[in-house]
Design an enzyme around this catalytic site. Structure first.
Site, PDB file in Angstrom:
ATOM      1  N   ASP A  70       0.820  -1.204   0.000  1.00 47.48           N
ATOM      2  CA  ASP A  70       0.000   0.000   0.000  1.00 47.48           C
ATOM      3  C   ASP A  70       0.860   1.262   0.000  1.00 47.48           C
ATOM      4  O   ASP A  70       0.472   2.288  -0.569  1.00 47.48           O
ATOM      5  CB  ASP A  70      -0.921   0.006   1.223  1.00 47.48           C
ATOM      6  CG  ASP A  70      -2.055  -0.996   1.082  1.00 47.48           C
ATOM      7  OD1 ASP A  70      -2.174  -1.614   0.005  1.00 47.48           O
ATOM      8  OD2 ASP A  70      -2.812  -1.178   2.056  1.00 47.48           O
ATOM      9  N   GLU A 146      -3.972   9.773   5.196  1.00 50.21           N
ATOM     10  CA  GLU A 146      -4.180  10.677   6.322  1.00 50.21           C
ATOM     11  C   GLU A 146      -3.189  11.818   6.321  1.00 50.21           C
ATOM     12  O   GLU A 146      -2.117  11.738   5.711  1.00 50.21           O
ATOM     13  CB  GLU A 146      -4.069   9.930   7.657  1.00 50.21           C
ATOM     14  CG  GLU A 146      -2.658   9.543   8.078  1.00 50.21           C
ATOM     15  CD  GLU A 146      -2.175   8.240   7.503  1.00 50.21           C
ATOM     16  OE1 GLU A 146      -0.991   8.183   7.096  1.00 50.21           O
ATOM     17  OE2 GLU A 146      -2.952   7.273   7.458  1.00 50.21           O
TER      18      GLU A 146
END
EC number: 2.7.1.23
Length: 290
Positions: A70, A146
């Site tokens: 990821d 984030e």
């Protein structure tokens, strides 16, 4: 002719094995392949054929294949930006919530994509502005997972004064604060006690990092909310991270975070669902009683 970009950060054995399989499959389908320049420079002596390279992407690409975990996809989005190029990930990492194609499934996955047997999952991003000029932030001011503020060069906690749409919420006394998208809810935020949010939810979550005010809990808000932060503490500076990219800001700097005006398009094969990925990756239901 279909044109595909290939990106990776690694020249290790496992990603290279997946790269070789991918290149063979794409060659058989007569697809134009362009490899990211820095990655290609590291592997050029290890792959047999020559390929064109790119340093920047444009609208001519049909999709991008990321080889890694990821984290590699998080790096890939800094190249894709707002170009609307769909991304698919081959997982050579560990969990792989975004990179879901396993090595043994590469050929079948590419055939499915070429046959249009997939859907597009549009993932929202966050953008950041700060009252203090910062080259690292200004060069790439968005994040898929984030944006977090955290302490720097100290073991002391920091205070994160937080406003939502101009209204005071609270001052978190903690090691920092995470503002996460639904995509990032299975990452850093989850490890700090935040909730899992489905990718299509129009939400963000504020998750404090090790808060000392014990009543502070993760808060889910609308993704149309404008979040304003100011950090104070014993040190004069603090860290701001955008996914895996880190910048340093002075305390009392006003940080404004909100939903980005564009999305990242993730390719989801027809045999994949988010809930299935949750069960596989987080081992939900892995209980002898089931």
């Amino acid at each position: 002719m279909v044109k595909v970009a290939v990106f990776s950060q690694f020249q290790k054995k496992k990603p290279l094995a997946s790269l070789e399989v991918l290149l063979d499959v794409l060659k058989k389908q007569n697809i134009e392949v362009v490899v990211e320049a820095n990655f290609y420079k590291g592997v050029t002596s290890k792959i047999k054929k020559e390929f064109a390279t790119f340093s920047e992407l444009d609208h001519s690409y049909d999709f991008l294949v990321s080889i890694g975990g990821d984290g590699t996809i998080l790096r890939a989005i800094t190249l894709v930006r707002d170009l609307n190029i769909p991304i698919v990930g081959i997982n050579t990492g560990r969990l792989g919530f975004l990179a879901t194609i396993q090595h043994e499934d590469i050929e079948a996955a590419i055939h499915s994509i070429l046959e249009k047997k997939y859907s597009i999952s549009e993932r929202s991003l966050l953008t950041i502005e700060s009252s203090e000029k910062n080259a690292e932030i200004e060069s790439c001011n968005f994040a898929l997972n984030e944006i977090a503020v955290s302490r720097k060069n100290t073991t002391s906690m920091i205070t994160v004064e937080t406003e939502l749409n101009g209204e005071y919420l609270t001052s978190y006394w903690s090691d920092g604060l995470i503002i996460s998208t639904p995509t990032g809810s299975t990452g850093y935020s989850l490890s700090c006690g935040g909730p899992v949010i489905t990718p299509n939810a129009s939400s963000l979550v504020l998750t404090p990092i090790a808060p000392h005010n014990l009543s502070a809990r993760p808060l889910v808000i609308e993704d149309s909310t404008t979040i304003t932060l100011k950090v104070s503490g014993r040190e004069k500076k603090h860290l701001v991270s955008l996914d895996s990219r880190i910048a340093t800001l002075s305390n009392k700097t006003t940080i404004t975070i909100k939903k980005a005006p564009f999305t990242i398009k993730m390719i989801v094969l027809n045999n994949e669902t988010f809930l299935d990925t949750l069960r596989k990756k987080l081992l939900w239901g892995e209980d002898k009683r089931n």
